[in-house]
Design an enzyme around this catalytic site. Structure first.
Site, mmCIF file in Angstrom:
data_model
loop_
_atom_site.group_PDB
_atom_site.id
_atom_site.type_symbol
_atom_site.label_atom_id
_atom_site.label_comp_id
_atom_site.label_asym_id
_atom_site.label_seq_id
_atom_site.Cartn_x
_atom_site.Cartn_y
_atom_site.Cartn_z
ATOM 1 N N SER A 161 0.852 -1.190 0.000
ATOM 2 C CA SER A 161 0.000 0.000 0.000
ATOM 3 C C SER A 161 0.885 1.237 0.000
ATOM 4 O O SER A 161 2.026 1.195 0.473
ATOM 5 C CB SER A 161 -0.900 0.015 1.236
ATOM 6 O OG SER A 161 -1.497 1.286 1.435
ATOM 7 N N TYR A 187 -0.135 0.059 10.587
ATOM 8 C CA TYR A 187 -0.533 -0.366 9.246
ATOM 9 C C TYR A 187 0.597 -0.098 8.257
ATOM 10 O O TYR A 187 0.945 -0.964 7.434
ATOM 11 C CB TYR A 187 -1.799 0.372 8.804
ATOM 12 C CG TYR A 187 -2.293 -0.036 7.438
ATOM 13 C CD1 TYR A 187 -2.697 -1.340 7.177
ATOM 14 C CD2 TYR A 187 -2.336 0.882 6.386
ATOM 15 C CE1 TYR A 187 -3.142 -1.725 5.915
ATOM 16 C CE2 TYR A 187 -2.784 0.515 5.122
ATOM 17 C CZ TYR A 187 -3.181 -0.796 4.889
ATOM 18 O OH TYR A 187 -3.612 -1.158 3.634
#
Length: 320
Positions: A161, A187
């Site tokens: 990501s 994350y």
């Protein structure tokens, strides 16, 4: 190394990318394939004739999705199997069942993930985002290496990501035992790990015909945002006051396109350890292009090697 490109782009769909490919006789495992971009990834693979196994946490929710995919694609080469990436015992069971079949594995798409959730821990004590997004997939891939090597050339796709730019790995406290927990930092760290995993897997096993690339699918509204309140998404500019999604976001069909390119693109034959986005190899991040590109720490070879060693220690799995 020359940059790898393709005829496709940010708005290409998974079905457009896979058009003309024949995957009959090939087997793919796809984690998290019953929701979000995983569904469209599975649809594309099935449309090309692949046998697809969806590794899913909730079989009850996944089977109706699988039934719909079988009907819509006209393929009966799809099955579901229980896989909780946040529990190593489940990962071991899933891998053992597949290996017992004796089949080679041509594609492993590590697609499942969780994002920006409150602090939680796996049964092994791992911070849940690192444990699910990286360590679960690390364990799965290592356990399935015999089947991947048997299918060589085989490809592994590791979903990363743009959030990797938020955080490098903190090897002094990967699992937030002493430092303050921040959901976005955690994350970002897990997504950096996903990219570094592709780098080191390719270095270690590229000579045996097993290569991996990291994929940034783009911004897509899926169940990944389940832990985010509406106010936070509005503040980030992802949605407006009426809940309308920003035009820069992709739909699920577009979001699955780079994954499919990583899985079948002829331009990537024999190539691993790259970071891909919008069906191209990404460029390094620069301030003039703030929403695209990779940070240097996502492809750092020394960090990739260190992470692999630490991951072996944490999971108790040696890759040989």
């Amino acid at each position: 190394m020359s940059r790898v490109t393709s005829p496709f782009g940010a708005r290409s769909t998974a079905l457009e990318v896979i058009s003309g490919h024949d995957l009959r006789g090939r087997t793919a495992i796809l984690t998290g394939g019953a929701s979000g971009i995983g569904v469209e990834t599975a649809r594309a693979l099935l449309s090309a004739g692949a046998e697809v196994i969806l590794g899913v946490r909730d079989l009850g929710r996944a089977e109706p999705v699988a039934a719909r995919l079988r009907q819509e694609t006209g393929s009966d080469r799809l099955r579901t199997a229980a896989l909780d990436l946040g529990a190593l015992a489940s990962v071991r069971r899933f891998a053992a069942e597949f290996l017992a079949s004796g089949r080679p594995l041509h594609l492993l798409i590590n697609n499942a993930g969780i994002m920006a959730c409150p602090l939680a821990r796996t049964p092994e004590g791992f911070e849940s985002q690192l444990g699910t997004n990286h360590l679960g997939h690390f364990a799965l891939t290592v356990l399935l290496l015999p089947a991947l090597r048997a299918a060589a050339p085989a490809r592994v796709v590791s979903l990363s990501s743009s959030a990797h730019r938020r955080a490098d790995l903190d090897f002094t406290d990967l699992n937030y035992h002493s430092r303050p927990y921040d959901k976005w930092n955690a994350y970002g760290q897990s997504k950096t790990a996903n990219s570094l995993f592709a780098v080191e897997l390719s270095r270690r096993f590229g000579g045996a015909g097993v290569l991996a690339n990291a994929v940034m699918p783009g911004g897509i509204m899926t169940g990944l945002q389940q832990h985010l309140p509406q106010e936070e998404m509005r503040a980030a500019g992802w949605i407006d006051e009426n809940g309308k999604v920003h035009a820069a976001f992709k739909n699920a069909e577009q979001g699955a396109a780079t994954t499919i390119w990583a899985a079948v693109g002829p331009e990537l034959a024999g190539i691993g350890g790259r970071y891909l986005e919008d069906c191209q190899e990404a460029l390094p991040w620069v301030a003039e292009r703030p929403y695209a590109g990779y940070a240097p720490h996502a492809l750092a070879a020394d960090s990739a090697q260190r992470l692999w060693t630490v991951s072996e220690q944490l999971t108790g799995l040696a890759s040989g």
